[in-house]
Design a protein around this motif. Structure first.
Motif, PDB file in Angstrom:
ATOM      1  N   THR A  58       9.095  -4.620   5.745  1.00  0.00           N
ATOM      2  CA  THR A  58       9.035  -3.249   6.264  1.00  0.00           C
ATOM      3  C   THR A  58      10.332  -2.458   6.097  1.00  0.00           C
ATOM      4  OG1 THR A  58       9.657  -4.041   8.483  1.00  0.00           O
ATOM      5  CG2 THR A  58       7.310  -3.900   7.973  1.00  0.00           C
ATOM      6  N   ARG A  59      11.378  -3.077   5.567  1.00  0.00           N
ATOM      7  CA  ARG A  59      12.664  -2.360   5.493  1.00  0.00           C
ATOM      8  C   ARG A  59      12.648  -1.263   4.441  1.00  0.00           C
ATOM      9  NH1 ARG A  59      17.109  -6.070   2.280  1.00  0.00           N
ATOM     10  NH2 ARG A  59      15.820  -6.622   0.482  1.00  0.00           N
ATOM     11  N   ASN A  60      11.796  -1.356   3.433  1.00  0.00           N
ATOM     12  CA  ASN A  60      11.756  -0.368   2.358  1.00  0.00           C
ATOM     13  C   ASN A  60      10.303  -0.151   1.941  1.00  0.00           C
ATOM     14  OD1 ASN A  60      12.585   1.407   0.388  1.00  0.00           O
ATOM     15  ND2 ASN A  60      13.054  -0.197  -1.114  1.00  0.00           N
ATOM     16  N   LEU A  61       9.542   0.465   2.844  1.00  0.00           N
ATOM     17  CA  LEU A  61       8.117   0.665   2.599  1.00  0.00           C
ATOM     18  C   LEU A  61       7.892   1.625   1.430  1.00  0.00           C
ATOM     19  CD1 LEU A  61       6.837   0.988   6.269  1.00  0.00           C
ATOM     20  CD2 LEU A  61       6.679  -1.002   4.772  1.00  0.00           C
ATOM     21  N   LYS A  62       6.904   1.303   0.595  1.00  0.00           N
ATOM     22  CA  LYS A  62       6.599   2.102  -0.593  1.00  0.00           C
ATOM     23  C   LYS A  62       5.111   2.430  -0.625  1.00  0.00           C
ATOM     24  CE  LYS A  62      10.253  -0.126  -3.306  1.00  0.00           C
ATOM     25  NZ  LYS A  62      10.562  -0.926  -4.514  1.00  0.00           N
ATOM     26  N   VAL A  63       4.787   3.523  -1.308  1.00  0.00           N
ATOM     27  CA  VAL A  63       3.380   3.895  -1.488  1.00  0.00           C
ATOM     28  C   VAL A  63       2.670   2.833  -2.319  1.00  0.00           C
ATOM     29  CG1 VAL A  63       1.799   5.621  -2.415  1.00  0.00           C
ATOM     30  CG2 VAL A  63       3.930   6.345  -1.306  1.00  0.00           C
ATOM     31  N   VAL A  64       3.359   2.365  -3.364  1.00  0.00           N
ATOM     32  CA  VAL A  64       2.851   1.242  -4.161  1.00  0.00           C
ATOM     33  C   VAL A  64       3.583  -0.001  -3.673  1.00  0.00           C
ATOM     34  CG1 VAL A  64       2.546   0.275  -6.462  1.00  0.00           C
ATOM     35  CG2 VAL A  64       2.452   2.763  -6.123  1.00  0.00           C
ATOM     36  N   PRO A  65       2.939  -0.810  -2.844  1.00  0.00           N
ATOM     37  CA  PRO A  65       3.659  -1.911  -2.194  1.00  0.00           C
ATOM     38  C   PRO A  65       4.002  -3.053  -3.136  1.00  0.00           C
ATOM     39  CG  PRO A  65       1.322  -2.035  -1.690  1.00  0.00           C
ATOM     40  CD  PRO A  65       1.530  -0.757  -2.452  1.00  0.00           C
ATOM     41  N   GLY A  66       5.099  -3.748  -2.789  1.00  0.00           N
ATOM     42  CA  GLY A  66       5.430  -4.978  -3.482  1.00  0.00           C
ATOM     43  C   GLY A  66       4.594  -6.120  -2.937  1.00  0.00           C
ATOM     44  N   ARG A  67       4.918  -7.342  -3.358  1.00  0.00           N
ATOM     45  CA  ARG A  67       4.103  -8.498  -2.972  1.00  0.00           C
ATOM     46  C   ARG A  67       4.141  -8.765  -1.474  1.00  0.00           C
ATOM     47  NH1 ARG A  67       5.441 -12.967  -7.732  1.00  0.00           N
ATOM     48  NH2 ARG A  67       4.546 -11.766  -9.479  1.00  0.00           N
ATOM     49  N   VAL A  68       5.350  -8.746  -0.910  1.00  0.00           N
ATOM     50  CA  VAL A  68       5.474  -9.048   0.516  1.00  0.00           C
ATOM     51  C   VAL A  68       4.801  -7.969   1.355  1.00  0.00           C
ATOM     52  CG1 VAL A  68       7.076  -9.491   2.410  1.00  0.00           C
ATOM     53  CG2 VAL A  68       7.619 -10.311   0.108  1.00  0.00           C
ATOM     54  N   GLN A  69       5.058  -6.699   1.008  1.00  0.00           N
ATOM     55  CA  GLN A  69       4.444  -5.598   1.748  1.00  0.00           C
ATOM     56  C   GLN A  69       2.924  -5.617   1.588  1.00  0.00           C
ATOM     57  OE1 GLN A  69       5.999  -1.661   0.866  1.00  0.00           O
ATOM     58  NE2 GLN A  69       4.173  -0.671   1.696  1.00  0.00           N
ATOM     59  N   ALA A  70       2.447  -5.904   0.386  1.00  0.00           N
ATOM     60  CA  ALA A  70       1.002  -5.953   0.140  1.00  0.00           C
ATOM     61  C   ALA A  70       0.346  -7.071   0.955  1.00  0.00           C
ATOM     62  CB  ALA A  70       0.722  -6.146  -1.344  1.00  0.00           C
ATOM     63  N   GLY A  71       1.015  -8.223   1.024  1.00  0.00           N
ATOM     64  CA  GLY A  71       0.485  -9.334   1.808  1.00  0.00           C
ATOM     65  C   GLY A  71       0.403  -8.999   3.283  1.00  0.00           C
ATOM     66  N   LEU A  72       1.455  -8.331   3.787  1.00  0.00           N
ATOM     67  CA  LEU A  72       1.477  -7.958   5.201  1.00  0.00           C
ATOM     68  C   LEU A  72       0.407  -6.909   5.500  1.00  0.00           C
ATOM     69  CD1 LEU A  72       3.015  -8.490   7.842  1.00  0.00           C
ATOM     70  CD2 LEU A  72       4.489  -6.555   7.265  1.00  0.00           C
ATOM     71  N   GLU A  73       0.228  -5.957   4.587  1.00  0.00           N
ATOM     72  CA  GLU A  73      -0.798  -4.940   4.781  1.00  0.00           C
ATOM     73  C   GLU A  73      -2.198  -5.554   4.757  1.00  0.00           C
ATOM     74  OE1 GLU A  73      -0.211  -1.922   1.870  1.00  0.00           O
ATOM     75  OE2 GLU A  73       1.587  -1.102   2.832  1.00  0.00           O
ATOM     76  N   PHE A  74      -2.384  -6.583   3.941  1.00  0.00           N
ATOM     77  CA  PHE A  74      -3.670  -7.274   3.892  1.00  0.00           C
ATOM     78  C   PHE A  74      -3.989  -7.915   5.242  1.00  0.00           C
ATOM     79  CE2 PHE A  74      -5.927 -11.315   3.407  1.00  0.00           C
ATOM     80  CZ  PHE A  74      -7.116 -10.878   2.830  1.00  0.00           C
TER      81      PHE A  74
END
Length: 218
Positions: A58-74
């Motif tokens: 969550t430290r650098n949230l993006k509109v197109v998420p990376g792997r870690v952000q995408a996993g957390l959003e899932f």
């Protein structure tokens, strides 16, 4: 035949996993309120790992998420669609309790997964304290929300006097529902998680130990 094989393994010095593994001896601060054993150390490690993963995701949230952000959003969407939307009908209340339920879900998930992580090999929820505290948190939240919505006596009435039940039956149902609200629910929540982790750990330990013993005895 299988029973005879087990007897032979036990005679050869095979050590069956026991319940004592869930009560490890302290290795630091012995005799103080800060006494630390293996199970508590695992809980600290899991908590730090969970905080670190959340920080990195969550430290650098993006509109197109990376792997870690995408996993957390899932996982976040999974909690919303498979828990909140099935249990809470109001979208406003869903948004209100989403962070709380998400936190509980991740805590239980990570603590349970510690049981299959090499080097840890024991779930953080395998001791009675962690499941009990989670159950108490859930119960306190349930009471708080219910009392805030209906008032104290209205909440007790709502929980112990189901609609459509004949009045004479309420004299039987009421005490049972009250007992469930105060004691049975937290007890069942605690035991279900605690017992599952104990059973799972013992089964995995038995399978690994038997496999290793049979392999080395060939």
């Amino acid at each position: 035949m299988f029973g005879e094989g087990i007897k032979c393994l036990l005679a050869d010095g095979f050590e069956v996993p026991s319940i004592d593994e869930f009560f490890p001896a302290p290795f630091a601060f012995t005799g103080t309120i800060f006494e630390l054993n293996r199970l508590e150390l695992i809980r600290f490690v899991v908590a730090i790992a969970l905080v670190l993963i959340m920080f990195l995701a969550t430290r650098n949230l993006k509109v197109v998420p990376g792997r870690v952000q995408a996993g957390l959003e899932f996982v976040y969407d999974f909690v919303k669609k498979n828990i909140l939307e099935l249990m809470i009908y109001s979208p406003k209340e869903q948004r209100r309790f989403h962070p709380y339920i998400f936190t509980l879900f991740l805590t239980v998930l990570f603590m349970n997964l510690a049981g299959i992580v090499p080097g840890l090999n024991l779930a953080g929820t395998a001791g009675i304290a962690m499941p009990l505290m989670i159950a108490v948190c859930v119960l306190v939240t349930y009471w708080y929300v219910g009392i805030k919505a209906h008032g104290f006596f209205g909440f007790i009435k709502h929980e112990t006097m189901p609609k459509g039940v004949p009045v004479p039956v309420l004299f039987i149902i009421g005490p049972i529902e009250m007992l469930q609200l105060v004691l049975i629910k937290p007890f069942s929540l605690t035991v279900r998680l605690f017992a599952n982790m104990i059973a799972g750990h013992i089964l995995i330990a038995l399978c690994v130990s038997f496999t290793n013993m049979l392999w080395t005895s060939m």
